[in-house]
Design an enzyme around this catalytic site. Structure first.
Site: not given
Ligand code: AP5
Length: 217
Positions: A13, A88, A127, A161, A172
């Site tokens: 994402k 979410r 990552r 992270r 997660r």
């Molecule tokens: P990346 O692009 O980083 O993936 P992502 O989907 O953004 O993964 P996240 O781990 O950031 O998502 P998340 O939803 O768990 O975390 P968030 O920060 O939102 O890609 C991952 C890796 O793969 C990278 O190294 C990239 O280079 C590689 N890659 C990407 N695409 C690829 C491809 N096609 N092929 C090969 N490699 C690829 O949330 C973190 C925490 O915040 C949550 O756990 C929660 O505690 C809190 N939080 C955030 N939002 C909310 C909400 N709305 N409500 C409640 N709590 C929340």
């Protein structure tokens, strides 16, 4: 244009949102990044966020909904936004609908990135990001052009992270299945959900999203 990117942790994402931001001149709104920035204040709320996020749990809806409402009011969101990590939960999706109605805004598409669980774990394990500008990289799939130097800002410090540790990642993924996956039928019922194969290489995923957006925008 307003877009939601949905998908489990590691689905890509953030990677795709950063690219869409450049292509369409609309702003990436990552609730995860917003929370990580808020955590740094180190006050009571920051400490509470730290322990919730390190365990891989979701922060309370009431808090995140308020943060998002304030964020989309900012001038840089006026041209449109890509929501990365929000909504979410079903209550978050309902709150977003109410915000959009009150601003007379619409969603162009809700894009789900579909990726196998084994691949997600591998992606998260490799990552890291630039400590200065936050640009994302991967040990195998997305290396900086010059080893140890950020492509975007030239910084040489990188971070991993805390919630990318294996135990937090398992939680997660469980939280995604239990609390976030139920919003997929919510958007299907509205005729907005589009699914993209997130297993494809990064450029191919971007092309798939762009061709899909050409049809709806
Ligand atoms: P990346 O692009 O980083 O993936 P992502 O989907 O953004 O993964 P996240 O781990 O950031 O998502 P998340 O939803 O768990 O975390 P968030 O920060 O939102 O890609 C991952 C890796 O793969 C990278 O190294 C990239 O280079 C590689 N890659 C990407 N695409 C690829 C491809 N096609 N092929 C090969 N490699 C690829 O949330 C973190 C925490 O915040 C949550 O756990 C929660 O505690 C809190 N939080 C955030 N939002 C909310 C909400 N709305 N409500 C409640 N709590 C929340």
């Amino acid at each position: 244009m307003n877009i939601i990117l949905l998908g489990p942790p590691g689905a890509g994402k953030g990677t795709q949102a950063q690219r869409l931001e450049k292509t369409y001149k609309i702003v990436q709104i990552s609730t995860g990044d917003m929370l990580r920035a808020r955590k740094k204040a180190g006050d009571a709320l920051g400490q509470e966020l730290s322990s919730i996020m390190a365990a891989g749990n979701l922060v309370p809806d009431v808090l995140i909904i308020r943060m998002l409402a304030e964020r989309i009011e900012q001038p840089d969101a006026a041209n449109g936004f890509i929501l990365d990590g929000f909504p979410r939960t079903v209550p978050q999706a309902e709150a977003l609908d109410a915000m959009l109605v009150s601003k007379d805004l619409k969603l162009a598409a809700v894009i789900e990135l579909k990726v196998d669980e084994e691949e997600l774990v591998q992606r998260i394990a490799g990552r890291y990001s630039c400590a200065k500008c936050g640009s994302g990289y991967h040990d195998l799939y997305q290396k900086p052009e010059k080893t140890g130097v950020c492509d975007k800002c030239g910084a040489t410090e990188f971070i991993r992270r805390e919630d990318d540790k294996p135990e937090a990642v398992r939680n997660r993924l469980k939280v995604y299945h239990d609390q976030t996956a139920p919003i997929l039928p919510y958007y299907t019922a509205k005729g907005l959900l589009q699914t993209v194969d997130g297993m494809a290489p990064i450029d191919d995923v971007s092309h798939a999203i762009e061709s899909l957006l050409k049809k709806v925008a």
